[in-house]
Design a protein around this motif. Sequence first.
Motif, PDB file in Angstrom:
ATOM      1  N   TRP A  11      11.403  -1.821  -1.813  1.00  0.00           N
ATOM      2  CA  TRP A  11      10.648  -1.269  -2.987  1.00  0.00           C
ATOM      3  C   TRP A  11       9.205  -0.022  -2.501  1.00  0.00           C
ATOM      4  O   TRP A  11       9.717   0.841  -3.534  1.00  0.00           O
ATOM      5  CB  TRP A  11       9.686  -2.129  -3.415  1.00  0.00           C
ATOM      6  N   VAL A  12       9.308   0.510  -1.308  1.00  0.00           N
ATOM      7  CA  VAL A  12       8.800   1.575  -1.007  1.00  0.00           C
ATOM      8  C   VAL A  12      10.074   2.729  -1.073  1.00  0.00           C
ATOM      9  O   VAL A  12       9.356   3.815  -1.732  1.00  0.00           O
ATOM     10  CB  VAL A  12       8.994   0.996   0.376  1.00  0.00           C
TER      11      VAL A  12
ATOM     12  N   LEU B 184       9.074   8.443   3.680  1.00  0.00           N
ATOM     13  CA  LEU B 184       9.286   6.583   3.301  1.00  0.00           C
ATOM     14  C   LEU B 184      10.499   6.292   2.345  1.00  0.00           C
ATOM     15  O   LEU B 184      10.459   5.420   2.287  1.00  0.00           O
ATOM     16  CB  LEU B 184       7.991   6.827   1.831  1.00  0.00           C
ATOM     17  N   LEU B 185      10.939   7.649   2.373  1.00  0.00           N
ATOM     18  CA  LEU B 185      12.764   7.200   1.733  1.00  0.00           C
ATOM     19  C   LEU B 185      13.725   5.788   3.181  1.00  0.00           C
ATOM     20  O   LEU B 185      14.591   5.206   3.164  1.00  0.00           O
ATOM     21  CB  LEU B 185      13.485   8.041   1.788  1.00  0.00           C
TER      22      LEU B 185
ATOM     23  N   VAL C 150       0.757  -0.975  -0.029  1.00  0.00           N
ATOM     24  CA  VAL C 150      -0.115   0.205  -0.133  1.00  0.00           C
ATOM     25  C   VAL C 150       1.390   1.439   0.063  1.00  0.00           C
ATOM     26  O   VAL C 150       0.443   2.502  -1.299  1.00  0.00           O
ATOM     27  CB  VAL C 150      -1.301  -0.411   1.612  1.00  0.00           C
ATOM     28  N   ARG C 151       1.702   1.587   0.690  1.00  0.00           N
ATOM     29  CA  ARG C 151       2.957   2.282   1.017  1.00  0.00           C
ATOM     30  C   ARG C 151       3.635   2.346  -0.645  1.00  0.00           C
ATOM     31  O   ARG C 151       3.923   3.935  -0.953  1.00  0.00           O
ATOM     32  CB  ARG C 151       3.984   2.489   2.254  1.00  0.00           C
ATOM     33  N   SER C 152       3.797   1.452  -0.984  1.00  0.00           N
ATOM     34  CA  SER C 152       4.695   1.535  -2.289  1.00  0.00           C
ATOM     35  C   SER C 152       3.169   2.549  -3.533  1.00  0.00           C
ATOM     36  O   SER C 152       4.001   2.885  -4.147  1.00  0.00           O
ATOM     37  CB  SER C 152       4.900  -0.276  -2.765  1.00  0.00           C
ATOM     38  N   SER C 153       1.876   1.717  -3.280  1.00  0.00           N
ATOM     39  CA  SER C 153       1.788   2.244  -5.022  1.00  0.00           C
ATOM     40  C   SER C 153       1.115   3.404  -4.352  1.00  0.00           C
ATOM     41  O   SER C 153       0.750   4.364  -5.317  1.00  0.00           O
ATOM     42  CB  SER C 153       0.569   1.350  -4.043  1.00  0.00           C
TER      43      SER C 153
END
Length: 79
Positions: A34-35, A27-28, A4-7
Amino acid sequence: LWPVRSSAAEAAGRSQMRNAVDRLRDLLDDSEWWVRFRASEALSKLGAEGRLALERAALDAGPLGRTAAVATLNERWRA
């Protein structure tokens, strides 16, 4: 959940959501690579504001965030 975070990061970049710069920078430092990748890619799409966030993260984020930011900066602007 990391998918969800990635999307969300990917959508923010695609949508040019400049108001998401601070959250993308956070988010870094995500534990999932992948996120971090999606967040750094999104920031690279947000013009000067995103680039500035990457440059700041390269200096003062946690170790994961610094690595993601430096890699993106090198790929996008210093190649």
